[in-house]
Design a protein around this motif. Structure first.
Motif, mmCIF file in Angstrom:
data_model
loop_
_atom_site.group_PDB
_atom_site.id
_atom_site.type_symbol
_atom_site.label_atom_id
_atom_site.label_comp_id
_atom_site.label_asym_id
_atom_site.label_seq_id
_atom_site.Cartn_x
_atom_site.Cartn_y
_atom_site.Cartn_z
ATOM 1 N N ARG A 1 0.827 -1.197 0.000
ATOM 2 C CA ARG A 1 0.000 0.000 0.000
ATOM 3 C C ARG A 1 0.875 1.266 0.000
ATOM 4 O O ARG A 1 0.485 2.298 -0.535
ATOM 5 C CB ARG A 1 -0.918 0.012 1.228
ATOM 6 N N TYR A 2 2.054 1.192 0.599
ATOM 7 C CA TYR A 2 2.944 2.348 0.663
ATOM 8 C C TYR A 2 3.423 2.736 -0.737
ATOM 9 O O TYR A 2 3.307 3.901 -1.147
ATOM 10 C CB TYR A 2 4.132 2.031 1.574
ATOM 11 N N GLN B 1 1.154 4.599 -3.273
ATOM 12 C CA GLN B 1 0.844 6.027 -3.121
ATOM 13 C C GLN B 1 1.842 6.923 -3.856
ATOM 14 O O GLN B 1 1.695 8.148 -3.854
ATOM 15 C CB GLN B 1 0.834 6.403 -1.632
ATOM 16 N N TYR C 1 -5.391 3.942 -3.997
ATOM 17 C CA TYR C 1 -4.768 5.254 -3.797
ATOM 18 C C TYR C 1 -5.529 6.022 -2.730
ATOM 19 O O TYR C 1 -6.759 6.086 -2.738
ATOM 20 C CB TYR C 1 -4.758 6.029 -5.119
ATOM 21 N N TRP C 2 -4.801 6.616 -1.796
ATOM 22 C CA TRP C 2 -5.424 7.310 -0.668
ATOM 23 C C TRP C 2 -5.756 8.767 -0.980
ATOM 24 O O TRP C 2 -6.468 9.424 -0.211
ATOM 25 C CB TRP C 2 -4.487 7.285 0.546
ATOM 26 N N GLN D 1 -4.255 9.627 -9.395
ATOM 27 C CA GLN D 1 -3.846 8.313 -9.911
ATOM 28 C C GLN D 1 -4.698 7.910 -11.117
ATOM 29 O O GLN D 1 -4.174 7.405 -12.111
ATOM 30 C CB GLN D 1 -3.963 7.253 -8.816
#
Length: 410
Positions: A149-150, A153, A183-184, A189
């Motif tokens: 997840r890192y 981003q 994507y947070w 994105q």
């Protein structure tokens, strides 16, 4: 004379494999009838009634069963590997395809963005080049794919030009689209993925969750995505970080129908946490059907409520979808979405990817991702799977001779 008889015999047995007496469902060719399917040289040779068994080297009786094109699972994760702490890219969470495809009638999987342009060649060498299953791919807009997840981003690693070049210049026959996921932030994105999609002339699949507060999917549909692009995890219910297609009053939002009418593709992408009865059942009752039925195959989903594509299709059968309609959404529809019209049908001359199913009747239960059950009375089960003319799955040995034949041959 002997030469003549041998020649006639060889000609008479021009069919390598004959599937006899099944109910054929081939949506592309508008076939839904009792017919035989003949395979020769790894290709579909004929689909017709009453093909003589004398013309075939091998005959399999499939009476009472359904014969369909091999299923296409348009959303799977098969970049299996052993990289420590990896999420899906080159990770144990992804699955080696052959162990989880043929047993459910799937002959083609499309990996949904496990790899990006930086690690796709590893995925190809490690998995795609060695699989019996046909493996195609959506390329992640993030260069390292779904490493974690890192990494997902990292806007600086979302390179539309490199992504498009890998598709157009290197692997146009394998990479069929682009994936944006997890994507947070805002719509950045998606914008990058669509830019790459335009450069490479391929569709974009979007997993649009994990935004807090949730971003507008109406804005996503109307301002960013194009006709032919794909919204996956359609029936997910996580309203704290993902806007749902069905509102709090159990009504499908009007702009969802409009988006589908305008050409947006809605994909099931069941997964381990992205399918809820409280979304799917009201949607089906109101006539909002997915364009594509897929699994989001990985270790968590296969051992949870998803299980396999045959099980996901069974859920829709028990929500009122006809078998022919469901088969359309797992064969010809995904073939069109990924621009591979050579797949997803039993057209004469096409590669012989075929599935044979038993539609069982009984008392069954089906789990969603929230561990809630819906009862049903029908369940699809793969009896036989054929990939490029070769039998690769036979649940009950219907294609094999009885063991007594071995004894009598002595």
């Amino acid at each position: 004379m002997l030469f003549l008889l041998t020649s006639l015999f060889s000609y008479a047995q021009e069919i390598d494999l004959l599937l006899k007496g099944g109910h054929v469902i081939d949506p592309k060719n508008n076939i839904d009838a009792l017919l035989d399917v003949a395979i020769s040289g790894g290709k579909i040779a004929r689909v017709a009634a009453n093909i003589p068994v004398t013309q075939a080297k091998k005959v399999v009786d499939v009476k009472g069963l359904y014969v369909t094109p091999g299923l296409i699972d348009m959303h799977a994760h098969v970049f299996n590997g052993t990289v420590p702490d990896a999420y899906i890219a080159n990770a144990s969470t992804s699955l080696p395809p052959d162990g989880f495809t043929f047993r459910v009638g799937v002959t083609t999987v499309v990996d949904a963005g496990s790899s990006g342009w930086r690690n796709f060649r590893t995925f190809k060498a490690q998995t795609i080049d060695h699989a019996q299953t046909r493996v195609l791919a959506f390329l992640n807009i993030v260069g390292t794919g779904m490493a974690s997840r890192y990494e997902e981003q990292d806007l600086s690693d979302m390179n539309p030009v490199m992504t498009a070049n890998m598709i157009q210049r290197l692997f146009p026959k394998i990479i069929v689209g682009i994936k944006a996921a997890h994507y947070w932030g805002d719509y950045a994105q998606v914008k990058s993925a669509v830019e790459a999609g335009k450069l490479a002339n391929v569709p974009v699949m979007v997993d649009f969750g994990e935004h807090q507060p949730p971003l507008s999917i109406e804005k996503l549909f109307k301002e960013y995505l194009r006709p032919g692009d794909i919204f996956t995890h359609t029936y997910s219910h996580g309203p704290a970080n993902r806007e749902t297609v069905v509102d709090e009053h159990n009504k499908v939002k009007p702009f969802v129908f409009e988006a589908q009418k305008n050409g947006l593709i809605f994909d099931v992408g069941h997964g381990g946490g992205a399918f809820a009865w409280r979304q799917a059942i009201p949607a089906m009752q109101q006539g909002f059907k997915p364009n594509v039925i897929s699994t989001d195959l990985h270790t968590d989903s296969m051992n949870g409520g998803m299980k396999g594509l045959d099980n996901v299709i069974s859920k829709f059968l028990n929500m009122g979808m006809s078998l022919s309609d469901a088969i359309l959404r797992a064969t010809w529809n995904p073939a069109q979405v990924i621009k591979r019209p050579d797949l997803g049908s039993l057209s004469v001359g096409s590669e012989a990817d075929v599935a044979v199913f038993n539609l069982r009747k009984g008392d069954f239960g089906f789990l969603d991702a929230r561990k809630l059950t819906m009862k049903g009375d029908k369940k699809l089960e793969a009896e036989l799977t054929i990939r490029a003319g070769k039998i690769v799955w036979d649940l009950n040995g219907i294609s094999a001779a009885s063991w007594e034949t071995e004894m009598s041959a002595k």
